[in-house]
Design a protein around this motif. Structure first.
Motif, mmCIF file in Angstrom:
data_model
loop_
_atom_site.group_PDB
_atom_site.id
_atom_site.type_symbol
_atom_site.label_atom_id
_atom_site.label_comp_id
_atom_site.label_asym_id
_atom_site.label_seq_id
_atom_site.Cartn_x
_atom_site.Cartn_y
_atom_site.Cartn_z
ATOM 1 N N LEU A 98 0.994 -1.137 0.048
ATOM 2 C CA LEU A 98 0.072 0.142 0.145
ATOM 3 C C LEU A 98 0.692 1.359 -0.003
ATOM 4 O O LEU A 98 0.573 2.216 -0.768
ATOM 5 C CB LEU A 98 -1.005 0.153 1.052
ATOM 6 C CG LEU A 98 -1.908 1.028 1.304
ATOM 7 C CD1 LEU A 98 -2.913 0.693 0.161
ATOM 8 C CD2 LEU A 98 -2.866 0.885 2.558
ATOM 9 N N THR A 134 -6.670 3.936 -2.051
ATOM 10 C CA THR A 134 -5.523 3.239 -1.285
ATOM 11 C C THR A 134 -5.910 3.392 0.241
ATOM 12 O O THR A 134 -6.363 2.355 0.951
ATOM 13 C CB THR A 134 -4.071 3.726 -1.537
ATOM 14 O OG1 THR A 134 -4.165 5.307 -1.316
ATOM 15 C CG2 THR A 134 -3.599 3.642 -3.111
ATOM 16 N N SER A 136 -8.309 4.910 2.001
ATOM 17 C CA SER A 136 -9.489 4.824 2.494
ATOM 18 C C SER A 136 -10.045 3.424 3.039
ATOM 19 O O SER A 136 -10.979 3.201 3.518
ATOM 20 C CB SER A 136 -10.407 5.411 1.662
ATOM 21 O OG SER A 136 -10.531 4.772 0.382
ATOM 22 N N SER A 137 -9.246 2.479 2.541
ATOM 23 C CA SER A 137 -9.571 1.044 2.697
ATOM 24 C C SER A 137 -9.018 0.651 4.246
ATOM 25 O O SER A 137 -9.680 -0.458 4.763
ATOM 26 C CB SER A 137 -8.799 -0.102 1.808
ATOM 27 O OG SER A 137 -7.384 0.060 1.827
ATOM 28 N N LEU A 138 -8.453 1.346 4.833
ATOM 29 C CA LEU A 138 -7.831 1.242 6.138
ATOM 30 C C LEU A 138 -8.689 1.420 7.102
ATOM 31 O O LEU A 138 -9.595 2.370 7.145
ATOM 32 C CB LEU A 138 -6.403 1.999 6.449
ATOM 33 C CG LEU A 138 -5.284 1.492 5.404
ATOM 34 C CD1 LEU A 138 -4.277 2.495 5.849
ATOM 35 C CD2 LEU A 138 -4.828 0.137 5.830
ATOM 36 N N ARG A 139 -8.585 0.907 8.258
ATOM 37 C CA ARG A 139 -9.391 1.252 9.578
ATOM 38 C C ARG A 139 -8.649 1.828 10.783
ATOM 39 O O ARG A 139 -7.504 1.263 10.851
ATOM 40 C CB ARG A 139 -10.134 0.026 10.000
ATOM 41 C CG ARG A 139 -11.379 -0.562 9.058
ATOM 42 C CD ARG A 139 -12.299 0.261 8.634
ATOM 43 N NE ARG A 139 -13.238 0.061 7.767
ATOM 44 C CZ ARG A 139 -13.089 0.140 6.191
ATOM 45 N NH1 ARG A 139 -12.180 1.032 5.938
ATOM 46 N NH2 ARG A 139 -14.021 -0.222 5.537
ATOM 47 N N ARG A 141 -11.735 4.317 9.879
ATOM 48 C CA ARG A 141 -12.065 5.251 8.916
ATOM 49 C C ARG A 141 -11.904 6.722 9.255
ATOM 50 O O ARG A 141 -12.331 6.814 10.486
ATOM 51 C CB ARG A 141 -13.614 5.046 8.340
ATOM 52 C CG ARG A 141 -13.863 3.870 7.661
ATOM 53 C CD ARG A 141 -12.954 4.062 6.225
ATOM 54 N NE ARG A 141 -13.461 4.623 5.341
ATOM 55 C CZ ARG A 141 -14.697 4.741 4.690
ATOM 56 N NH1 ARG A 141 -15.251 3.567 4.606
ATOM 57 N NH2 ARG A 141 -15.162 5.638 3.843
#
Length: 202
Positions: A98, A134, A136-139, A141
């Motif tokens: 990422l 890229t 925005s998929s992480l937590r 949010r």
């Protein structure tokens, strides 16, 4: 601590602009530009080089000084979003693929930044797309609240995402310089003193 304080100021200044865009539909270009420009200064040797000097981070340094000194902020959402970005950075830094995707995307967008400057809508739009595809998929949010009339506009949303990416850049720099949660909990006085020292130089 002084270098770390500059990274924290960059983070707060980015988040302050995120809130401004979300609530008013526009940013302060003078405060926005050094934050976005930091994304393209990948090989800078010092924190000063990343932001172009402390004068470019005066709003963020004032916010940092107030926060570290225990002053009550007019907009507590700034602190909430900044802390969330620090959490996101931990996840981001553990995913080399990422990180590489973001790095490659920034290098690609750099050509347009050189042509139009960091605050141009095309540059911000592409950075927003990069964030959406890229980070925005992480937590967790990053939740940004504001005026629904503005948050319903794709260009505004893209600009917010672009500046969140700049905030993440500062969070990464903070960690690279040795910053951690222990500093935020137990070294607030040193952070405030460092922010004051930078303001004296700005």
């Amino acid at each position: 601590m002084k270098q770390r304080a500059l990274a924290l100021a960059g983070l707060l200044q980015s988040v302050q602009q995120v809130r401004r865009i979300a609530t008013t539909g526009g940013s302060d270009t003078g405060a926005l530009a050094p934050c976005v420009d930091s994304l393209f200064r990948i090989d800078a040797e010092t924190a000063q080089d990343v932001y172009g000097g402390p004068a470019n981070l005066e709003p963020g340094l004032r916010l940092l000084f107030d926060t570290a000194s225990g002053a009550s902020l007019r907009d507590p959402a700034i602190t909430r979003i900044a802390v969330t970005l620090l959490h996101v950075e931990r996840r981001f830094s553990r995913q080399p693929q990422l990180m590489q995707a973001v790095h490659a995307g920034i290098l690609d967008i750099a050509r347009q930044r050189e042509h139009w400057g960091p605050s141009h809508p095309t540059v911000l739009g592409r950075l927003g797309e990069l964030y959406a595809g890229t980070v925005s998929s992480l937590r967790p949010r990053v939740l940004v609240q504001g005026n629904p009339n503005y948050l319903g506009q794709p260009t505004v949303v893209a600009e917010i995402r672009a500046v969140l990416l700049a905030g993440l850049r500062s969070a990464v720099l903070w960690r690279q310089l040795g910053g951690g949660y222990i500093d935020l909990l137990l070294r607030r006085r040193q952070i405030a003193e460092a922010a004051r020292a930078w303001l004296d130089e700005a």
